[in-house]
Design an enzyme around this catalytic site. Sequence first.
Site, PDB file in Angstrom:
ATOM      1  N   PRO A   2       0.833  -1.208   0.000  1.00 54.02           N
ATOM      2  CA  PRO A   2       0.000   0.000   0.000  1.00 54.02           C
ATOM      3  C   PRO A   2       0.866   1.255   0.000  1.00 54.02           C
ATOM      4  CG  PRO A   2      -0.781  -1.584   1.618  1.00 54.02           C
ATOM      5  CD  PRO A   2       0.534  -2.087   1.144  1.00 54.02           C
ATOM      6  N   GLU A   3       0.488   2.219  -0.832  1.00 56.43           N
ATOM      7  CA  GLU A   3       1.212   3.481  -0.930  1.00 56.43           C
ATOM      8  C   GLU A   3       0.292   4.619  -0.503  1.00 56.43           C
ATOM      9  OE1 GLU A   3       3.338   3.836  -4.692  1.00 56.43           O
ATOM     10  OE2 GLU A   3       3.343   1.660  -4.926  1.00 56.43           O
ATOM     11  N   LYS A  58       3.103   6.508   4.132  1.00 57.71           N
ATOM     12  CA  LYS A  58       2.414   5.219   4.040  1.00 57.71           C
ATOM     13  C   LYS A  58       1.882   4.749   5.401  1.00 57.71           C
ATOM     14  CE  LYS A  58       5.547   3.698   0.318  1.00 57.71           C
ATOM     15  NZ  LYS A  58       6.481   2.636  -0.110  1.00 57.71           N
ATOM     16  N   ARG A 259      14.418  -3.139  -8.215  1.00 60.65           N
ATOM     17  CA  ARG A 259      12.968  -2.920  -8.203  1.00 60.65           C
ATOM     18  C   ARG A 259      12.435  -3.071  -9.623  1.00 60.65           C
ATOM     19  NH1 ARG A 259      10.918   0.134  -3.770  1.00 60.65           N
ATOM     20  NH2 ARG A 259      12.544   0.856  -2.352  1.00 60.65           N
TER      21      ARG A 259
END
Length: 271
Positions: A2-3, A58, A259
């Site tokens: 979740p951001e 966050k 990433r």
Amino acid sequence: MPELPEMEHYRLRLSELIIGSPITGTEVTRDKSININAGQFEAELVGRTIWFVERRGKHLLFHLDNGKRLVLHLMLGGTLFFGSDEERPDRTVQVTIRFATGNLYFIGLRLGYLHFMSVKEADAKLSELGPDPFDKRLTLERFKARFDKKRGALKTALVDQHVLSGIGNCYADEIAFAAKIRPDAKIPSLTDETWERVYNSMHIVLKEAISKGGYMEQPLTAGDTITGGFNDHCQVYDRGGEPCFVCGTAIEQFEISSRKAFVCPVCQKEQ
């Protein structure tokens, strides 16, 4: 993970669901998800109410009526659900807080946490976070200044929580696409005009994602049709090999500092 948009969506919805409702009980099935023992956790919370819910990057901060805080970070795989035991998803719940109006389930907290803290402790824990993208003091010039000493890729800096708080893998790629720049563009090569596009795109993308409930597909409540709505509107993220919605070119997937990253090689230029 979740951001900012997911956590802001949770903040807005939970503010409607739990504010002012007395806490009637707790259940902890994973001691490592909290920072005090389960008995003390319940003793501290039962009878209390939450005055308001705050987001920092966050993190969510639940402000209790006695001035204490619950600090939440869902980390990778964490989600929330509000409802009854019969409604909740068939997943492992690490922490449950029972309110007079329903139960708040903290799910998938294998890496995440829900810590009970004083104001001073919470502020110290979050003191190294960079400014929020929506901080009114974060002008274009101050935004650019946050990247002054960076020499690597744009995406690497965007997801650095010391530079800015709240942006992660998904929205860094979406912001880069909206700004028509590659996420692996080197920061020293960016022009003033490019920085302005990135700054404006950051606000546009994050606002749209919040309005559509973020990209997390797990509903927050039974019958919830809003949470996760942005998942169908991602332009590049997690769409490797699929056609770009703008030009039809296949979206490319690659890695930046370990990433995963996604880019349209036609719509996004180096700078």
